[in-house]
Design a protein around this motif. Structure first.
Motif, PDB file in Angstrom:
ATOM      1  N   GLY A  84       0.812  -1.217   0.000  1.00 27.52           N
ATOM      2  CA  GLY A  84       0.000   0.000   0.000  1.00 27.52           C
ATOM      3  C   GLY A  84       0.841   1.260   0.000  1.00 27.52           C
ATOM      4  O   GLY A  84       0.565   2.204  -0.742  1.00 27.52           O
ATOM      5  N   LEU A  85       1.872   1.291   0.847  1.00 27.98           N
ATOM      6  CA  LEU A  85       2.755   2.461   0.871  1.00 27.98           C
ATOM      7  C   LEU A  85       3.483   2.625  -0.461  1.00 27.98           C
ATOM      8  O   LEU A  85       3.632   3.750  -0.958  1.00 27.98           O
ATOM      9  CB  LEU A  85       3.764   2.353   2.017  1.00 27.98           C
ATOM     10  N   SER A  86       3.921   1.512  -1.049  1.00 22.39           N
ATOM     11  CA  SER A  86       4.596   1.569  -2.353  1.00 22.39           C
ATOM     12  C   SER A  86       3.648   2.093  -3.429  1.00 22.39           C
ATOM     13  O   SER A  86       4.032   2.943  -4.246  1.00 22.39           O
ATOM     14  CB  SER A  86       5.106   0.187  -2.749  1.00 22.39           C
ATOM     15  N   SER A  87       2.414   1.604  -3.414  1.00 20.10           N
ATOM     16  CA  SER A  87       1.421   2.065  -4.390  1.00 20.10           C
ATOM     17  C   SER A  87       1.099   3.540  -4.201  1.00 20.10           C
ATOM     18  O   SER A  87       0.965   4.276  -5.187  1.00 20.10           O
ATOM     19  CB  SER A  87       0.135   1.244  -4.277  1.00 20.10           C
ATOM     20  N   ALA A  88       0.983   3.973  -2.960  1.00 21.96           N
ATOM     21  CA  ALA A  88       0.707   5.381  -2.681  1.00 21.96           C
ATOM     22  C   ALA A  88       1.864   6.255  -3.176  1.00 21.96           C
ATOM     23  O   ALA A  88       1.639   7.331  -3.749  1.00 21.96           O
ATOM     24  CB  ALA A  88       0.468   5.600  -1.188  1.00 21.96           C
ATOM     25  N   ALA A  89       3.089   5.800  -2.982  1.00 27.46           N
ATOM     26  CA  ALA A  89       4.252   6.550  -3.456  1.00 27.46           C
ATOM     27  C   ALA A  89       4.256   6.641  -4.983  1.00 27.46           C
ATOM     28  O   ALA A  89       4.531   7.707  -5.555  1.00 27.46           O
ATOM     29  CB  ALA A  89       5.538   5.898  -2.957  1.00 27.46           C
ATOM     30  N   ILE A  90       3.929   5.542  -5.646  1.00 24.77           N
ATOM     31  CA  ILE A  90       3.878   5.539  -7.114  1.00 24.77           C
ATOM     32  C   ILE A  90       2.780   6.489  -7.607  1.00 24.77           C
ATOM     33  O   ILE A  90       2.989   7.243  -8.564  1.00 24.77           O
ATOM     34  CB  ILE A  90       3.660   4.111  -7.648  1.00 24.77           C
ATOM     35  N   CYS A  91       1.616   6.486  -6.966  1.00 20.72           N
ATOM     36  CA  CYS A  91       0.525   7.388  -7.348  1.00 20.72           C
ATOM     37  C   CYS A  91       0.938   8.851  -7.163  1.00 20.72           C
ATOM     38  O   CYS A  91       0.663   9.690  -8.025  1.00 20.72           O
ATOM     39  CB  CYS A  91      -0.731   7.097  -6.538  1.00 20.72           C
ATOM     40  N   CYS A  92       1.599   9.141  -6.058  1.00 22.51           N
ATOM     41  CA  CYS A  92       2.053  10.513  -5.812  1.00 22.51           C
ATOM     42  C   CYS A  92       3.074  10.950  -6.859  1.00 22.51           C
ATOM     43  O   CYS A  92       3.029  12.082  -7.350  1.00 22.51           O
ATOM     44  CB  CYS A  92       2.639  10.644  -4.409  1.00 22.51           C
TER      45      CYS A  92
END
Length: 146
Positions: free
Chosen positions: A20-28
């Protein structure tokens, strides 16, 4: 439903938290890059092959438009384009926030949401109902909802 022991649940939560944190970073990063350069990934995606061939919607039709609307802050439009996207965003957002709060408090605040199979079943039901409604409206009334 299967019962999980504490160790298995913690392991699943840890893996989902990292993902989830990795996905959030990619989205940002995508949002930042798209704001700076004007790059839009949807300009490079192919249309839905199922929709092109049959004229009807697949369970994922509208997902890209829903994500774009969500990124632009248009939550209601995102919901109407594809309700699963908003469901997944809220679920993942609350999971990440609650897990972060509990981890930062060193487990003194027991607020963390934990993975449950029912969240997947709810998501599957949303996909099926969304696809059925859009295709029934198209079949019976000829109204294109996307």
């Amino acid at each position: 439903m299967e019962k999980r022991n504490t160790y298995e649940q913690k392991k699943i939560d840890d893996i989902l938290y990292i993902l989830g944190l990795s996905s959030a970073a990619i989205c940002c990063m995508y949002l930042l890059i798209s704001q700076i350069t004007g790059f839009r990934i949807e300009n490079y995606l192919y249309p839905c092959l199922f929709h092109v061939v049959t004229g009807y919607y697949c369970p994922g039709c509208g997902g890209t438009r829903a994500v774009r609307a969500l990124f632009q802050g248009h939550f209601l439009i995102s919901f109407f384009e594809h309700p699963f996207v908003l469901y997944a965003a809220v679920l993942c957002g609350w999971f990440l926030i609650s897990q972060t709060i509990e981890r930062l408090s060193q487990h003194k605040l027991s607020v963390a949401m934990h993975y449950k199979d029912r969240y997947l079943w709810i998501g599957l039901a949303i996909l099926i109902v969304n696809c059925a409604i859009k295709n029934l409206v198209r079949f019976f009334w000829g109204i294109n909802l996307l």
